[in-house]
Design a protein around this motif. Structure first.
Motif, PDB file in Angstrom:
ATOM      1  N   LEU A 233       0.807  -1.275   0.216  1.00 45.82           N
ATOM      2  CA  LEU A 233      -0.223  -0.121  -0.177  1.00 45.82           C
ATOM      3  C   LEU A 233       0.500   1.877  -0.030  1.00 45.82           C
ATOM      4  O   LEU A 233       0.499   1.925  -0.398  1.00 45.82           O
ATOM      5  N   ASP A 234       1.917   1.184   0.605  1.00 42.50           N
ATOM      6  CA  ASP A 234       3.493   2.910   0.446  1.00 42.50           C
ATOM      7  C   ASP A 234       3.442   2.394  -0.971  1.00 42.50           C
ATOM      8  O   ASP A 234       3.412   3.841  -0.940  1.00 42.50           O
ATOM      9  N   LYS A 235       3.796   1.549  -1.739  1.00 41.86           N
ATOM     10  CA  LYS A 235       4.368   1.799  -2.497  1.00 41.86           C
ATOM     11  C   LYS A 235       3.196   1.958  -3.951  1.00 41.86           C
ATOM     12  O   LYS A 235       3.392   2.975  -5.079  1.00 41.86           O
ATOM     13  N   THR A 236       1.713   1.673  -3.381  1.00 41.87           N
ATOM     14  CA  THR A 236       0.508   1.746  -4.259  1.00 41.87           C
ATOM     15  C   THR A 236      -0.196   2.806  -3.978  1.00 41.87           C
ATOM     16  O   THR A 236      -1.237   3.430  -4.995  1.00 41.87           O
ATOM     17  N   SER A 237       0.215   3.702  -3.274  1.00 44.35           N
ATOM     18  CA  SER A 237      -0.580   5.148  -3.062  1.00 44.35           C
ATOM     19  C   SER A 237      -0.443   6.267  -2.985  1.00 44.35           C
ATOM     20  O   SER A 237       1.142   6.470  -3.783  1.00 44.35           O
ATOM     21  N   ASP A 238      -1.323   7.268  -3.348  1.00 40.99           N
ATOM     22  CA  ASP A 238      -0.368   8.418  -3.860  1.00 40.99           C
ATOM     23  C   ASP A 238       0.693   9.062  -2.479  1.00 40.99           C
ATOM     24  O   ASP A 238       1.374   9.805  -3.167  1.00 40.99           O
ATOM     25  N   SER A 239       0.038   8.864  -1.882  1.00 41.61           N
ATOM     26  CA  SER A 239       0.498   9.312  -0.409  1.00 41.61           C
ATOM     27  C   SER A 239       0.714   8.499   1.043  1.00 41.61           C
ATOM     28  O   SER A 239       0.371   6.949   0.624  1.00 41.61           O
ATOM     29  N   LEU A 240       1.741   8.309   1.678  1.00 35.83           N
ATOM     30  CA  LEU A 240       1.931   8.282   3.024  1.00 35.83           C
ATOM     31  C   LEU A 240       0.616   7.428   3.699  1.00 35.83           C
ATOM     32  O   LEU A 240      -0.083   6.818   4.605  1.00 35.83           O
ATOM     33  N   GLU A 241       0.030   8.976   4.094  1.00 32.50           N
ATOM     34  CA  GLU A 241      -1.017   9.203   4.479  1.00 32.50           C
ATOM     35  C   GLU A 241      -2.400   8.245   4.096  1.00 32.50           C
ATOM     36  O   GLU A 241      -3.406   7.734   4.384  1.00 32.50           O
ATOM     37  N   GLU A 242      -2.376   8.498   2.717  1.00 38.00           N
ATOM     38  CA  GLU A 242      -4.072   7.475   1.836  1.00 38.00           C
ATOM     39  C   GLU A 242      -3.645   6.077   2.163  1.00 38.00           C
ATOM     40  O   GLU A 242      -4.006   5.226   2.266  1.00 38.00           O
ATOM     41  N   SER A 243      -2.259   5.721   1.872  1.00 38.15           N
ATOM     42  CA  SER A 243      -1.545   4.157   2.215  1.00 38.15           C
ATOM     43  C   SER A 243      -2.088   3.980   4.033  1.00 38.15           C
ATOM     44  O   SER A 243      -3.243   2.743   3.913  1.00 38.15           O
ATOM     45  N   ARG A 244      -2.228   4.836   5.092  1.00 42.39           N
ATOM     46  CA  ARG A 244      -2.595   4.663   6.197  1.00 42.39           C
ATOM     47  C   ARG A 244      -4.137   4.492   6.184  1.00 42.39           C
ATOM     48  O   ARG A 244      -5.019   3.508   6.469  1.00 42.39           O
ATOM     49  N   LEU A 245      -4.942   5.366   5.582  1.00 43.11           N
ATOM     50  CA  LEU A 245      -6.180   4.912   5.039  1.00 43.11           C
ATOM     51  C   LEU A 245      -6.759   3.763   4.645  1.00 43.11           C
ATOM     52  O   LEU A 245      -8.063   3.400   5.395  1.00 43.11           O
ATOM     53  N   ARG A 246      -5.876   3.833   3.525  1.00 37.67           N
ATOM     54  CA  ARG A 246      -6.408   2.453   2.735  1.00 37.67           C
ATOM     55  C   ARG A 246      -6.426   1.003   3.432  1.00 37.67           C
ATOM     56  O   ARG A 246      -7.402  -0.141   4.052  1.00 37.67           O
ATOM     57  N   LEU A 247      -5.399   1.240   4.562  1.00 39.26           N
ATOM     58  CA  LEU A 247      -5.250  -0.268   5.251  1.00 39.26           C
ATOM     59  C   LEU A 247      -6.099  -0.180   6.571  1.00 39.26           C
ATOM     60  O   LEU A 247      -6.945  -1.513   6.432  1.00 39.26           O
ATOM     61  N   ALA A 248      -6.403   0.606   7.296  1.00 33.89           N
ATOM     62  CA  ALA A 248      -7.736   1.000   7.782  1.00 33.89           C
ATOM     63  C   ALA A 248      -9.180   0.484   7.319  1.00 33.89           C
ATOM     64  O   ALA A 248      -9.484   0.161   8.080  1.00 33.89           O
ATOM     65  N   ASP A 249      -9.328   1.497   6.732  1.00 32.42           N
ATOM     66  CA  ASP A 249     -10.606   0.505   5.707  1.00 32.42           C
ATOM     67  C   ASP A 249     -10.896  -1.069   5.365  1.00 32.42           C
ATOM     68  O   ASP A 249     -11.198  -1.946   5.927  1.00 32.42           O
ATOM     69  N   ILE A 250      -9.660  -1.706   5.203  1.00 29.86           N
ATOM     70  CA  ILE A 250      -9.516  -2.607   4.601  1.00 29.86           C
ATOM     71  C   ILE A 250      -8.701  -3.856   5.910  1.00 29.86           C
ATOM     72  O   ILE A 250      -9.886  -4.608   6.088  1.00 29.86           O
ATOM     73  N   LYS A 251      -8.420  -3.204   6.684  1.00 29.48           N
ATOM     74  CA  LYS A 251      -8.823  -3.879   8.577  1.00 29.48           C
ATOM     75  C   LYS A 251     -10.162  -4.077   8.627  1.00 29.48           C
ATOM     76  O   LYS A 251     -10.627  -5.172   9.719  1.00 29.48           O
ATOM     77  N   GLU A 252     -10.525  -2.960   8.397  1.00 27.72           N
ATOM     78  CA  GLU A 252     -12.368  -3.000   9.104  1.00 27.72           C
ATOM     79  C   GLU A 252     -13.525  -3.898   7.983  1.00 27.72           C
ATOM     80  O   GLU A 252     -14.241  -4.509   8.323  1.00 27.72           O
ATOM     81  N   ALA A 253     -12.813  -4.211   6.504  1.00 30.48           N
ATOM     82  CA  ALA A 253     -13.394  -4.383   6.038  1.00 30.48           C
ATOM     83  C   ALA A 253     -13.391  -6.416   6.417  1.00 30.48           C
ATOM     84  O   ALA A 253     -14.511  -7.410   6.232  1.00 30.48           O
TER      85      ALA A 253
END
Length: 531
Positions: A233-253
């Motif tokens: 996610l760190d490598k495929t996101s537009d920013s580290l902040e977006e990577s953190r948010l994407r990971l949080a969303d996936i973990k919740e799902a």
């Protein structure tokens, strides 16, 4: 909002200086790593495109060599779509088991074997075996490429990247048409073998290239591999902040607590593929039911509006329009492949700017007009004593090209983009496989009945029928499909569940988001250094 700052020197005489509170937002640059991953994964779609394109020309030479009937021609051309059902049905479970990346390798390997079998076929039955094996590989590739791409892509460019499978289908069709023209110069009994067998070569390079890709971060989370998922996610996101948010969303799902920071965790069976079919088909929630109807509907109408009839039987359509030379028919078919490829490339740059919905509705409207005008021109030619009217021949060719152009700017790519992004995480693989299965069944029916259809209701009547189906598709899309541009995959489910009243739900979500933004953002004036 701006702040006027008075100058303190007292004698400069300069006007008060206006200082902006915020710098204007900058659009994130395209993530090159996500682009490369999507590019490699989507190249598996070349396999289907090549088969569609090459079979339209190869059948011209196969039919006299094996002495097969028109019905056998229809079956041979269209049966691959039905065979691919087995691949797409198995791909969902396989991709949850061994991962998205290895499933792509598996698809390429199967198609490699199928292409070789078709190229060395000695009779009709042998050729059908090759079609069966190749169809399994195509089914796997069709399902897994858009799923992987959607799961890797950042939200800002997901539409652009998820349209790649359709881009490569079109590129494969063009390659198939070019192969037809190039190998048609060989002796008839050899030309079609090279046309079909040469498809084994790209599948080898695809399988090797895919091994360099990372695994889908969402699949990694489903396996409990949070550390690996965060790295991707760190490598495929537009920013580290977006990577953190994407990971949080996936973990919740996936049912993982948000505060869990372990590298490896245990994921419950509920989020590991168990009970998926029950939640999709037996006891779906209202949002899931709405999503399922929409995904199956868009796949159904993509094929029911006649695209495979045009692409697979373009030499026959041009023959009916008055072009009798095989070379001219294949050249005209190459023009079809070229137009499809050019316009699909144009569409990829507008998916994230214009949005899925507007582009889709514009595309279908253009398809309806093109099909009506094509049916009219072919009917006029059919009713003429010698079946040759120059202006009608030119008009027929132009309308075929217009139809594939309108298809390629909307209906073609958006079908794969939309259906791959709307399903919840744990239902995505199997949900997409159902969409692909619908796509292949309808494609098989259209391609296996086109000759019989135009023999029964005339060639013009066949296209009037497809125009009617496209009109129903327009109404379906207008009433049931919300816009998904810019939303994260994990929040997509919020748009669905109200069916025909989705606009009210969308306004509520936008209002809630605006209120949340006003609460969270408290701008502070930024003062310039006085010295």
């Amino acid at each position: 909002m701006a702040v006027q700052e008075p100058l303190n020197d007292g004698f400069s005489g300069q006007a008060p200086k206006v200082i902006e509170d915020f710098d204007p937002p900058q659009k994130p640059k395209r993530n090159k790593y996500a682009l490369a991953c999507s590019f490699l994964a989507s190249m598996t779609s070349i396999l289907l495109g090549y088969d569609i394109g090459v079979m339209s020309g190869a059948i011209i030479f196969i039919k006299p060599q094996f002495g097969i009937s028109e019905v056998q021609v229809e079956i041979l051309v269209g049966i691959l779509n039905l065979y691919s059902l087995l691949g797409s049905a198995a791909a969902g479970r396989t991709s949850d088991w061994i991962g998205r990346r290895l499933t792509i390798v598996f698809a390429s390997t199967i198609f490699f074997a199928g292409a070789l079998l078709m190229g060395f076929a000695t009779n009709y039955a042998f050729l059908m075996v090759g079609r069966f094996v190749a169809g399994i590989g195509v089914g796997y590739a069709l399902m897994i490429a858009p799923v992987y791409t959607a799961e890797v892509s950042p939200a800002s460019s997901r539409g652009f990247l998820t349209s790649f499978p359709e881009v490569f289908i079109n590129f494969g069709i063009l390659l198939g048409y070019c192969s037809n023209y190039g190998f048609s110069k060989l002796p008839a009994h050899l030309g079609w073998r090279f046309m079909l067998g040469i498809g084994a070569i790209p599948s080898v390079f695809l399988a090797l290239g895919v091994l360099a890709m990372p695994e889908s971060p969402r699949w990694l989370v489903m396996q409990g591999r949070l550390g690996d998922a965060k790295h991707v996610l760190d490598k495929t996101s537009d920013s580290l902040e977006e990577s953190r948010l994407r990971l949080a969303d996936i973990k919740e799902a996936a049912g993982i607590p948000e505060d869990c920071n372990d590298e490896i965790v245990t994921v419950s069976k509920k989020h590991h593929g168990e009970g998926v079919w029950r939640d999709l088909l037996i006891r779906p929630t209202r949002p899931v039911l709405h999503i399922l109807i929409t995904a199956i509907g868009i796949h159904f109408f993509q094929q029911a509006s006649g695209i495979d009839a045009v692409v697979l039987y373009s030499p026959r359509i041009f023959s009916k329009a008055g072009i009798t030379s095989h070379d001219q028919q294949i050249l005209a078919s190459m023009a079809v492949g070229l137009v499809k490829t050019v316009f699909i490339l144009v569409a990829t740059f507008f998916l994230d700017k214009i949005g899925r919905r507007k582009l889709l509705l514009s595309s279908v409207a253009g398809m309806i007009a093109s099909l009506v005008l094509l049916g009219t021109a072919l009917t006029i030619i059919d009713q003429h004593p010698d079946h040759k009217i120059k202006w009608a021949i030119v008009w027929s060719i132009l309308m075929v090209l217009a139809y594939v152009a309108f298809f390629s700017i909307g209906m073609g790519p958006i079908t794969w983009v939309y259906s791959s992004e709307i399903f919840p995480l744990r239902l995505r693989a199997q949900g997409c496989s159902m969409g692909v299965a619908t796509n292949r069944v309808v494609s098989g029916v259209v391609s296996m009945t086109f000759i019989s259809l135009y023999n029964g209701i005339t060639i013009g009547g066949a296209f009037f029928l497809y125009a009617g189906i496209a009109t129903v598709a327009f109404v379906f899309f207008f009433t049931l499909m919300p816009e998904t541009r810019g939303r994260t995959l994990e929040n997509m489910e919020q748009l669905f569940g109200t069916f025909f009243d989705w606009r009210t739900r969308l306004r509520e979500l936008e209002k809630d988001q605006a209120l949340k933004s006003q609460t969270e953002l408290q701008p502070q004036p930024r003062l310039e250094n006085q010295h």
